[in-house]
Design a protein around this motif. Structure first.
Motif, short mmCIF file in Angstrom:
data_model
loop_
_atom_site.label_atom_id
_atom_site.label_comp_id
_atom_site.label_asym_id
_atom_site.label_seq_id
_atom_site.Cartn_x
_atom_site.Cartn_y
_atom_site.Cartn_z
N PRO A 172 0.84 -1.19 0.00
CA PRO A 172 0.00 0.00 0.00
C PRO A 172 0.87 1.24 0.00
O PRO A 172 2.05 1.19 0.36
CB PRO A 172 -0.78 -0.13 1.31
CG PRO A 172 0.14 -0.88 2.22
CD PRO A 172 0.87 -1.85 1.33
N VAL A 173 0.28 2.37 -0.39
CA VAL A 173 1.04 3.62 -0.40
C VAL A 173 0.08 4.80 -0.46
O VAL A 173 -1.06 4.66 -0.93
CB VAL A 173 2.02 3.66 -1.61
CG1 VAL A 173 1.25 3.78 -2.93
CG2 VAL A 173 3.04 4.76 -1.46
N THR A 174 0.54 5.94 0.02
CA THR A 174 -0.24 7.17 -0.05
C THR A 174 0.35 8.09 -1.10
O THR A 174 1.57 8.29 -1.16
CB THR A 174 -0.25 7.89 1.31
OG1 THR A 174 -0.89 7.06 2.29
CG2 THR A 174 -1.01 9.21 1.23
N LEU A 175 -0.51 8.64 -1.95
CA LEU A 175 -0.11 9.61 -2.97
C LEU A 175 -0.76 10.94 -2.65
O LEU A 175 -1.95 11.00 -2.33
CB LEU A 175 -0.52 9.14 -4.36
CG LEU A 175 -0.01 7.75 -4.80
CD1 LEU A 175 -0.56 7.40 -6.17
CD2 LEU A 175 1.51 7.70 -4.80
N VAL A 176 0.01 12.00 -2.77
CA VAL A 176 -0.49 13.34 -2.43
C VAL A 176 -0.35 14.26 -3.64
O VAL A 176 0.73 14.36 -4.24
CB VAL A 176 0.30 13.93 -1.24
CG1 VAL A 176 -0.28 15.29 -0.85
CG2 VAL A 176 0.30 12.98 -0.05
N GLY A 177 -1.46 14.92 -3.99
CA GLY A 177 -1.45 15.87 -5.09
C GLY A 177 -1.89 17.24 -4.61
O GLY A 177 -2.17 17.43 -3.42
N PRO A 178 -2.01 18.20 -5.51
CA PRO A 178 -2.37 19.57 -5.11
C PRO A 178 -3.80 19.72 -4.63
O PRO A 178 -4.13 20.68 -3.92
CB PRO A 178 -2.12 20.38 -6.38
CG PRO A 178 -2.22 19.39 -7.50
CD PRO A 178 -1.69 18.11 -6.95
N LYS A 179 -4.68 18.78 -5.00
CA LYS A 179 -6.09 18.90 -4.63
C LYS A 179 -6.55 17.85 -3.62
O LYS A 179 -7.72 17.82 -3.24
CB LYS A 179 -6.97 18.80 -5.88
CG LYS A 179 -6.72 19.89 -6.92
CD LYS A 179 -7.19 21.25 -6.42
CE LYS A 179 -7.08 22.28 -7.54
NZ LYS A 179 -7.56 23.61 -7.11
N GLY A 180 -5.66 16.98 -3.20
CA GLY A 180 -6.06 15.94 -2.26
C GLY A 180 -5.04 14.83 -2.20
O GLY A 180 -3.98 14.88 -2.84
N SER A 181 -5.37 13.80 -1.43
CA SER A 181 -4.49 12.64 -1.29
C SER A 181 -5.32 11.38 -1.39
O SER A 181 -6.54 11.39 -1.14
CB SER A 181 -3.73 12.68 0.04
OG SER A 181 -4.62 12.58 1.13
N ILE A 182 -4.68 10.27 -1.75
CA ILE A 182 -5.35 8.98 -1.83
C ILE A 182 -4.46 7.92 -1.18
O ILE A 182 -3.23 8.03 -1.18
CB ILE A 182 -5.66 8.56 -3.29
CG1 ILE A 182 -4.37 8.52 -4.13
CG2 ILE A 182 -6.69 9.48 -3.92
CD1 ILE A 182 -4.57 7.93 -5.51
N TYR A 183 -5.11 6.94 -0.60
CA TYR A 183 -4.40 5.78 -0.04
C TYR A 183 -4.80 4.58 -0.88
O TYR A 183 -5.98 4.23 -0.94
CB TYR A 183 -4.79 5.57 1.42
CG TYR A 183 -4.19 4.33 2.04
CD1 TYR A 183 -2.88 4.31 2.50
CD2 TYR A 183 -4.95 3.15 2.16
CE1 TYR A 183 -2.33 3.17 3.07
CE2 TYR A 183 -4.41 2.01 2.73
CZ TYR A 183 -3.10 2.02 3.18
OH TYR A 183 -2.56 0.89 3.75
N ILE A 184 -3.83 3.99 -1.57
CA ILE A 184 -4.14 2.80 -2.37
C ILE A 184 -3.65 1.58 -1.61
O ILE A 184 -2.53 1.55 -1.11
CB ILE A 184 -3.56 2.88 -3.78
CG1 ILE A 184 -2.06 3.18 -3.78
CG2 ILE A 184 -4.27 3.97 -4.60
CD1 ILE A 184 -1.44 3.21 -5.17
#
Length: 217
Positions: free
Chosen positions: A122-134
Motif C-alpha cells: 500500500p502507499v499514499t499519494l499526495v497531489g495539489p487537490k487531495g491525497s489517496i491511499y491505495i
C-alpha cells in the motif's frame, strides 16, 4: 586505411541508416527513475474533477509520455516529492520505486512486473487537490526488455522468457532473470531502475549484450 577497411565502414554506416541492429545481440538500455501511473478517478482525486495530464515529453515506447504533473509518495517513515506521472491514464494506479526509495518511505514493496500489483505494498499519494491511499500498487519494477515481434524473432526469444544481459561498463555487471516483453507497440529497449544503474555505473544510452540463459558466460 586500405580499401577493405573503408568498404567495411561504409557497409556498417549503411546498415545503421537502414535501422539494422549491429551487432545482432545488442540491446540499448534506459534507466527508469521512480514514477507513478494513475487511473482516471485517482488522477481527479489528486488534481481535481475533469483534470487531464499535460505532456512534458514523449517516452521511447509508443503512445507513452512523461507528464508535467508530479505527486508526492508518502510512507510511514518519509516521503518523496515531485515524482513524475507517466501517461496516459491506466486502469489501475501504480507507483514504481527503487529499493533505496522504499527504505526512505519505510515500505517493503515486492519485485514485480509492471501492471501486476495484486498483493503489492500500500502507499499514499499526495497531489495539489487531495491525497489517496491505495491498498496495493507500490512495486519495485522487474527489469525487462521491450521488443517488437520482429526483434523477438531476430533474438530468437519469446514473450515472457527470461534472459541475461551483460553490460561492459567501468563496473561490468550481468543481469540475470531479465523479462522479455513483446508487442507491436514496443521499441527495443531494456529498462532498469536507478539502483541497478548505480550498481553497474550505467547511464542512459549504454548497451548490453543479450545472452540466452542456456549460453555460457
Amino acid at each position: 586505411m586500405n580499401k577493405q577497411d573503408i568498404a567495411s565502414i561504409i557497409e556498417e554506416v549503411m546498415d545503421q541508416l537502414k535501422g539494422k541492429r549491429l551487432p545482432k545481440d545488442i540491446v540499448p538500455i534506459a534507466v527508469s527513475a521512480r514514477h507513478v501511473h494513475l487511473c482516471k478517478s485517482d488522477l481527479e482525486s489528486l488534481f481535481g474533477e475533469g483534470f487531464e495530464l499535460s505532456k512534458k515529453a514523449d517516452l521511447s515506447q509508443l503512445g507513452q509520455f512523461a507528464a508535467n504533473e508530479t505527486v508526492t509518495i508518502a510512507g510511514p517513515k518519509g516521503s518523496i516529492e515531485k515524482v513524475r506521472i507517466l501517461g496516459p491514464a491506466r486502469n489501475l494506479s501504480q507507483a514504481e520505486v527503487s529499493k533505496t526509495d522504499a527504505i526512505k518511505l519505510g515500505l517493503n514493496p515486492p519485485l514485480r512486473e509492471s501492471g501486476k500489483i495484486e498483493g503489492s505494498s500500500p502507499v499514499t499519494l499526495v497531489g495539489p487537490k487531495g491525497s489517496i491511499y491505495i491498498k496495493e500498487g507500490l512495486i519495485i519494477a522487474q527489469n525487462h526488455i521491450h521488443m517488437t515481434p520482429q526483434d523477438a524473432e531476430a533474438f530468437q526469444v519469446r514473450n515472457g522468457e527470461y534472459v541475461q544481459i551483460k553490460v561492459e561498463s567501468d563496473r561490468p555487471v550481468i543481469f540475470n532473470h531479465v523479462l522479455i516483453r513483446v508487442s507491436e507497440k514496443y521499441r527495443l529497449e531494456m529498462h532498469i531502475d536507478t539502483d541497478e544503474a548505480n550498481a553497474g555505473l550505467i547511464s542512459g544510452g549504454q548497451q548490453g549484450r543479450l545472452i540466452k540463459n542456456e549460453e555460457s558466460l
